[in-house]
Design an enzyme around this catalytic site. Sequence first.
Site, PDB file in Angstrom:
ATOM      1  CG  HIS A  84      41.835  -6.500   6.762  1.00  0.00           C
ATOM      2  ND1 HIS A  84      40.631  -6.634   7.410  1.00  0.00           N
ATOM      3  CD2 HIS A  84      42.013  -5.176   6.572  1.00  0.00           C
ATOM      4  CE1 HIS A  84      40.115  -5.440   7.623  1.00  0.00           C
ATOM      5  NE2 HIS A  84      40.936  -4.534   7.115  1.00  0.00           N
ATOM      6  CG  ASP A 163      39.046  -1.888  16.552  1.00  0.00           C
ATOM      7  OD1 ASP A 163      39.607  -0.821  16.262  1.00  0.00           O
ATOM      8  OD2 ASP A 163      38.329  -2.515  15.742  1.00  0.00           O
ATOM      9  NE  ARG A 170      40.064   5.480  14.272  1.00  0.00           N
ATOM     10  CZ  ARG A 170      40.354   4.416  13.510  1.00  0.00           C
ATOM     11  NH1 ARG A 170      40.146   3.191  13.956  1.00  0.00           N
ATOM     12  NH2 ARG A 170      40.845   4.564  12.313  1.00  0.00           N
ATOM     13  CB  SER A 185      41.605  -0.238  13.984  1.00  0.00           C
ATOM     14  OG  SER A 185      40.366  -0.768  13.625  1.00  0.00           O
ATOM     15  CE  LYS A 189      39.180  -4.580  13.475  1.00  0.00           C
ATOM     16  NZ  LYS A 189      38.335  -3.557  12.918  1.00  0.00           N
TER      17      LYS A 189
END
Length: 426
Positions: A84, A163, A170, A185, A189
């Site tokens: 990620h 989320d 947000r 967040s 995931k």
Amino acid sequence: MAHDAVEVIGAKRDRGELSDSQIDWVVAAYTRGDVADEQMSALAMAILLNGMTRREIGRWTAAMIASGERMDFSSLSRPTADKHSTGGVGDKITLPLAPLVAACGVAVPQLSGRGLGHTGGTLDKLESVPGWRAALSNDEMLAQLESVGAVICAAGDGLAPADKKLYALRDVTGTVPAIPLIASSIMSKKIAEGTGSLVLDVKVGTGAFMRTVEDARELAATMVALGTDAGVRTVALLTDMSTPLGLTAGNAVEVAESVEVLAGGGPADVVELTLALAREMLAGAGRDDVDPADRLADGSAMDAWRAMISAQGGDPAAELPTARESHVVSAPTSGVLTRLDAMAVGLAAWRLGAGRARKEDPVQAGAGVVWHARPGDDVREGQPLFTLLSDDSERFDRALEALDGGYDVGDGTSYTPTDLVIDRIG
Ligand code: URA
């Protein structure tokens, strides 16, 4: 235990530590609509201003995971590893990385997103490949992971719905850049997705969420601890995002650059980061006996790319779309390109139509920026420095404004090369 939203907001506003039961309640109640958006906005702002302890962040992450389904890849015949990135400009690394790691015998279940603001989205880039589709069912994803070894697709609605709702809130309330909220967040995931190991590419610099190495280190350490506590082998690399990656920012242009890397060429920094992340993913999955550089050189990573694109309806041999209009910016003087600012390039690409301002906006497949030199390269007066690409020529002026002041050409004495990989945490 039942709580009420004002009590939870007040506790965080007054710099208190939220209890497990307050966190479980507020996340679940917000997901089912019993806590209003304005109440969650106030709580998110209190968290941004007053922070959270590691215990609170862990519990908040667990509550977001519990809001939806968890995927399970334990039936696969190979180990899994995912990557990620916290988001940057020209960051196309997922595109060559997923098939490369698959070609090394490790399955890559890559759930990706779309771009918002100046950072690009992996799904937007891949959708420039004719026919390619981002939406897969969980069963299709599992079958492709077994047959091809790599999937890049959109996260389904069932994964961490808390989320999804909170991130959208947000985004419009100025509460994105809070380390506890970013860490929970991302990790909710990734943990719900069920990968066995995870490599985080935490970007630092003008084109990233984290502008300082200290903030990036804190975000990385928080995420590594969350992953490790959840049984996911997790490491993080801190990597430079003061300069954009490679030579392109946009959609189709980034796909083309990724294919060059898979063909054994491509810009040196993209190759370096792809290999560094691949080595970490392979180590996390227990396959550090394989050298990913060999799989780039022998064409097997390219074979995996073609299989991955075809499995999702795309034609890997099709011509990529091109923009209708282009505009060249020439070097103002001869010398050395001493600075190229990631935010300036990202903003220019976005204004050209490569990114979107609102979730529902379309993106242009052919839009973007190509730069013809990287910091440290010699340039000659009048030589093309940037090519701007868009379907609408009226977008060029605003893109040029974004680039203005975003690069320097000097005599080279003020130029010191910087490391792409700044630190490793884990
Ligand atoms: N990416 C995410 O998924 N969440 C954040 O909060 C920031 C970046």
